[in-house]
Design a protein around this motif. Structure first.
Motif, PDB file in Angstrom:
ATOM      1  N   TYR A  20       0.815  -1.211   0.000  1.00 28.96           N
ATOM      2  CA  TYR A  20       0.000   0.000   0.000  1.00 28.96           C
ATOM      3  C   TYR A  20       0.850   1.263   0.000  1.00 28.96           C
ATOM      4  O   TYR A  20       0.489   2.277  -0.620  1.00 28.96           O
ATOM      5  CB  TYR A  20      -0.925   0.004   1.222  1.00 28.96           C
ATOM      6  N   ASN A  21       1.998   1.215   0.674  1.00 32.33           N
ATOM      7  CA  ASN A  21       2.865   2.379   0.810  1.00 32.33           C
ATOM      8  C   ASN A  21       3.227   2.998  -0.532  1.00 32.33           C
ATOM      9  O   ASN A  21       3.531   4.199  -0.598  1.00 32.33           O
ATOM     10  CB  ASN A  21       4.160   1.987   1.540  1.00 32.33           C
ATOM     11  N   GLU A  22       3.207   2.205  -1.612  1.00 32.12           N
ATOM     12  CA  GLU A  22       3.574   2.723  -2.927  1.00 32.12           C
ATOM     13  C   GLU A  22       2.668   3.871  -3.369  1.00 32.12           C
ATOM     14  O   GLU A  22       3.046   4.678  -4.222  1.00 32.12           O
ATOM     15  CB  GLU A  22       3.495   1.610  -3.975  1.00 32.12           C
ATOM     16  N   ARG A  23       1.475   3.957  -2.813  1.00 28.85           N
ATOM     17  CA  ARG A  23       0.515   4.977  -3.256  1.00 28.85           C
ATOM     18  C   ARG A  23       0.870   6.375  -2.766  1.00 28.85           C
ATOM     19  O   ARG A  23       0.481   7.358  -3.393  1.00 28.85           O
ATOM     20  CB  ARG A  23      -0.888   4.625  -2.736  1.00 28.85           C
ATOM     21  N   ILE A  24       1.553   6.477  -1.651  1.00 28.74           N
ATOM     22  CA  ILE A  24       1.794   7.780  -1.029  1.00 28.74           C
ATOM     23  C   ILE A  24       3.295   8.017  -0.918  1.00 28.74           C
ATOM     24  O   ILE A  24       4.000   7.291  -0.220  1.00 28.74           O
ATOM     25  CB  ILE A  24       1.141   7.858   0.365  1.00 28.74           C
ATOM     26  N   ARG A  25       3.755   9.041  -1.611  1.00 25.04           N
ATOM     27  CA  ARG A  25       5.168   9.412  -1.573  1.00 25.04           C
ATOM     28  C   ARG A  25       5.236  10.836  -1.015  1.00 25.04           C
ATOM     29  O   ARG A  25       4.695  11.772  -1.612  1.00 25.04           O
ATOM     30  CB  ARG A  25       5.774   9.342  -2.969  1.00 25.04           C
ATOM     31  N   ILE A  26       5.883  10.991   0.130  1.00 16.38           N
ATOM     32  CA  ILE A  26       5.952  12.277   0.826  1.00 16.38           C
ATOM     33  C   ILE A  26       7.327  12.888   0.592  1.00 16.38           C
ATOM     34  O   ILE A  26       8.339  12.339   1.029  1.00 16.38           O
ATOM     35  CB  ILE A  26       5.697  12.113   2.331  1.00 16.38           C
ATOM     36  N   ALA A  27       7.344  14.023  -0.119  1.00 18.19           N
ATOM     37  CA  ALA A  27       8.598  14.725  -0.418  1.00 18.19           C
ATOM     38  C   ALA A  27       9.659  13.759  -0.946  1.00 18.19           C
ATOM     39  O   ALA A  27      10.827  13.815  -0.563  1.00 18.19           O
ATOM     40  CB  ALA A  27       9.101  15.477   0.804  1.00 18.19           C
ATOM     41  N   GLY A  28       9.217  12.856  -1.815  1.00 19.58           N
ATOM     42  CA  GLY A  28      10.143  11.961  -2.502  1.00 19.58           C
ATOM     43  C   GLY A  28      10.307  10.592  -1.892  1.00 19.58           C
ATOM     44  O   GLY A  28      10.893   9.707  -2.522  1.00 19.58           O
ATOM     45  N   PHE A  60      -3.875  13.215   1.492  1.00 15.59           N
ATOM     46  CA  PHE A  60      -3.987  14.659   1.630  1.00 15.59           C
ATOM     47  C   PHE A  60      -3.541  15.114   3.024  1.00 15.59           C
ATOM     48  O   PHE A  60      -2.890  16.160   3.166  1.00 15.59           O
ATOM     49  CB  PHE A  60      -5.425  15.113   1.367  1.00 15.59           C
ATOM     50  N   CYS A  61      -3.903  14.342   4.043  1.00 12.97           N
ATOM     51  CA  CYS A  61      -3.457  14.685   5.397  1.00 12.97           C
ATOM     52  C   CYS A  61      -1.929  14.646   5.491  1.00 12.97           C
ATOM     53  O   CYS A  61      -1.299  15.543   6.065  1.00 12.97           O
ATOM     54  CB  CYS A  61      -4.069  13.733   6.412  1.00 12.97           C
ATOM     55  N   ALA A  62      -1.335  13.600   4.916  1.00 10.59           N
ATOM     56  CA  ALA A  62       0.123  13.474   4.944  1.00 10.59           C
ATOM     57  C   ALA A  62       0.779  14.636   4.206  1.00 10.59           C
ATOM     58  O   ALA A  62       1.752  15.244   4.692  1.00 10.59           O
ATOM     59  CB  ALA A  62       0.540  12.145   4.319  1.00 10.59           C
ATOM     60  N   PHE A  63       0.250  14.974   3.037  1.00 13.23           N
ATOM     61  CA  PHE A  63       0.846  16.025   2.223  1.00 13.23           C
ATOM     62  C   PHE A  63       0.693  17.403   2.866  1.00 13.23           C
ATOM     63  O   PHE A  63       1.564  18.262   2.708  1.00 13.23           O
ATOM     64  CB  PHE A  63       0.207  16.042   0.833  1.00 13.23           C
ATOM     65  N   SER A  64      -0.420  17.613   3.572  1.00 15.20           N
ATOM     66  CA  SER A  64      -0.672  18.934   4.162  1.00 15.20           C
ATOM     67  C   SER A  64       0.253  19.210   5.333  1.00 15.20           C
ATOM     68  O   SER A  64       0.420  20.366   5.733  1.00 15.20           O
ATOM     69  CB  SER A  64      -2.130  19.034   4.610  1.00 15.20           C
ATOM     70  N   GLU A  65       0.871  18.160   5.881  1.00 13.64           N
ATOM     71  CA  GLU A  65       1.704  18.313   7.078  1.00 13.64           C
ATOM     72  C   GLU A  65       3.190  18.339   6.771  1.00 13.64           C
ATOM     73  O   GLU A  65       3.998  18.574   7.682  1.00 13.64           O
ATOM     74  CB  GLU A  65       1.397  17.178   8.057  1.00 13.64           C
ATOM     75  N   ALA A  66       3.576  18.092   5.519  1.00 11.96           N
ATOM     76  CA  ALA A  66       4.989  18.026   5.172  1.00 11.96           C
ATOM     77  C   ALA A  66       5.299  19.050   4.080  1.00 11.96           C
ATOM     78  O   ALA A  66       4.570  19.132   3.083  1.00 11.96           O
ATOM     79  CB  ALA A  66       5.350  16.622   4.677  1.00 11.96           C
TER      80      ALA A  66
END
Length: 436
Positions: A89-97, A132-138
Motif C-alpha cells: 500500500y505504501n507505494e501509493r503515497i510518496r511524501i517529499a520523494g 492529503f493529510c500526509a501532504f498537508s503536514e509536510a
C-alpha cells in the motif's frame, strides 16, 4: 468500489479490516463522501503545494512518473499520490520523494477511519484522505495526483485550484462507471478541468476532442491539446518537443514503448504550461532517464522467477488490462521483439474485463497463452479463458499459478505477464522485485 489492499504490518492490516466494516457499497462514484470526510479532517486539500492533476485511460501513471522525475531533477521536493499499488500500500503515497512508512501510514489511517465511521467512504476515498493529510503536514514544492477512476467524480477531484491538469490517452475501461462510448469517457476524464487552469491533453480524434473542448469551455479552463500550441515527435533517436516558448531536443525515455515518448511529452507540456515552478531544460533531459514506473513493460533480470525459466529466456511484466493497452504492447512486440524467440503470454483477467478484446491484438504475435487466476479478486476462470483463447486460434492452457506456468516452459521464450496490475504485482512480489 472495493479494493484489495495488502500489508504485512499488523497495525495496518487491522485498520484495513476496520475500513471494510465501515464501507457502504453503493457501487457508484461521487464526491459527497470524500467531501464530508475531508471537512471533518479540517480540509487538508486546501493546504497542499501546487498540484499537478492527471487523468487518462492509459498513460496517466507514466505521465506522473515523468512529472516527478523532472521536478526532482530540478531539485524540487515532490509529493505523489498514485494508484493502484502493486505489492505494498505504501507505494501509493510518496511524501517529499520518499514512500510513506508503516508507522505514519497506520497513524493517518486511524485518524481518517475515526472520521469515516458514519460516512462509509470507500477504501480509495480513505486512501485519498490519508494522502492529503500526509501532504498537508509536510513541506514540498509540488504535489502530483493521479486520478483513480474517471475524473469528474473521482475522489481526487475535490482539488479546487490545481496548478495544471492533464489527460493522457482515452480508451474504453471501467464501462460500468464511465460508459460504453468513448465520448462518454472523454466527458468523465475532462471533468478535472478547472476555471482559469491549463488542461493539457494528448491529440484525440475529432469527436473526442470536441467533447473535451466542450467540457473545458464550460469549466472556464484553458484547453491546450497536443498539436495546437505544443507538439512533440519521436524522431532520429530524440524526443523533439515544441511550444510557443521554444523547443527542446530530449533523449528518448528509458521506459520502453513508443507510447512512453508521448506520455513524457505530455508531462513536459504540463510543466511548460505553468509559471509557478521553474524547470530548466537539463531537468527535462534528466527525467527521460530517471523516470521509473514499475510493471509497465518492465524486464526482470534476476530473481527466483527468472531462475525457473529455461536458459536464454526473458521475463517481462506489464499491468495492461484493457484493449488500448494490449494494442500498444502488441505493437511494441511487433516492432522490437523480432528475433526467433517465441512470445508466451501469462494472462489473467478480472471478471469485469472483456478478455477476448484484450487478447485480440496478440493474434500472430503470441505463440502461446497460459491463463492464470488472480487470487483475492473476482477473476475469469483460467480454464474458460484458455478455451476462449483456443477458439481465437491461440495455443493455450490453464495453469494454477505463475510458478506452475514458468516451470511448464521447456524451451527459451520471451515471457510476458499481462492482463492485470494485480497479477503484475504478484509476479513482482514472488520475484522479490519490490517497487521503491
Amino acid at each position: 468500489m472495493k479494493e484489495v489492499i495488502r500489508s504485512a504490518d499488523p497495525r495496518i492490516a487491522a485498520l484495513i479490516a476496520r475500513q471494510a466494516r465501515q464501507y457502504v457499497d453503493r457501487d457508484q462514484l461521487g464526491l459527497e463522501r470524500i467531501t464530508a470526510l475531508l471537512d471533518r479532517l479540517g480540509r487538508p486539500q486546501d493546504r497542499l503545494p501546487p498540484v499537478f492533476h492527471v487523468a487518462g485511460t492509459n498513460g496517466k501513471g507514466s505521465t506522473c512518473a515523468f512529472l516527478r522525475a523532472a521536478l526532482e531533477a530540478a531539485g524540487k521536493r515532490v509529493h505523489a499520490f498514485t494508484s493502484p499499488h502493486l505489492v505494498r500500500y505504501n507505494e501509493r503515497i510518496r511524501i517529499a520523494g520518499r514512500l510513506i512508512d508503516d508507522g505514519q501510514l497506520a497513524e493517518l489511517m486511524g485518524q481518517v477511519l475515526d472520521a469515516n465511521e458514519d460516512i462509509g467512504g470507500s477504501l480509495f476515498e480513505v486512501n485519498t484522505a490519508a494522502a492529503f493529510c500526509a501532504f498537508s503536514e509536510a513541506p514540498a514544492d509540488a504535489c502530483i495526483l493521479e486520478v483513480g477512476l474517471g475524473g469528474r467524480l473521482d475522489a481526487t477531484n475535490v482539488i479546487e485550484h490545481p496548478l495544471v491538469t492533464g489527460i493522457a490517452s482515452l480508451g474504453l475501461d471501467h464501462q460500468a462507471f464511465l460508459g460504453n462510448r468513448l465520448v462518454d469517457v472523454a466527458y468523465e476524464k475532462a471533468g478535472i478541468a478547472k476555471r482559469g487552469v491549463p488542461l493539457v491533453t494528448q491529440r484525440y480524434p475529432t469527436a473526442l476532442a470536441e467533447r473535451v473542448a466542450q467540457v473545458a469551455r464550460a469549466a472556464g479552463a484553458i484547453w491546450e491539446p497536443k498539436g495546437l500550441h505544443w507538439d512533440a515527435i519521436s524522431r532520429s533517436g530524440q524526443l523533439r518537443y515544441y511550444d510557443e516558448a521554444g523547443q527542446l531536443f530530449l533523449p528518448l525515455p528509458r521506459l520502453p514503448g513508443r507510447h512512453q515518448s508521448m506520455n513524457a511529452a505530455l508531462a513536459v507540456a504540463m510543466l511548460r504550461h505553468q509559471d509557478t515552478i521553474d524547470i530548466p531544460a537539463s531537468a527535462f533531459s534528466a527525467a527521460m532517464g530517471w523516470a521509473n514506473w514499475p510493471a509497465r513493460l518492465q524486464q526482470l533480470h534476476s530473481g527466483p522467477l527468472i531462475e525457473m525459466l529455461p536458459r536464454g529466456s526473458e521475463l517481462w511484466i506489464d499491468g495492461g488490462h484493457n484493449p488500448s493497452a494490449s494494442r500498444l504492447i502488441a505493437a511494441h512486440a511487433r516492432r522490437n521483439w523480432t528475433d526467433k524467440r517465441p512470445l508466451v503470454l501469462l494472462y489473467a483477467s478480472l471478471a469485469s474485463k472483456d478478455a477476448a478484446t484484450v487478447l485480440q491484438p496478440f493474434r500472430g504475435v503470441a505463440s502461446q497463452i497460459l491463463t492464470l487466476p488472480i487470487e483475492g479478486h473476482e477473476y475469469r476462470d483460467p480454464s474458460d479463458l484458455a478455451a476462449m483463447a483456443a477458439k481465437m486460434g491461440f495455443v493455450s492452457s490453464a495453469k494454477r499459478s505463475i510458478s506452475d506456468a514458468l516451470i511448464a516452459l521447456r524451451k527459451p521464450a520471451r515471457v510476458l505477464v499481462f492482463g492485470s496490475l494485480y497479477l503484475a504485482g504478484e509476479a513482482l512480489s514472488l520475484n522479490g522485485s519490490l517497487p521503491d
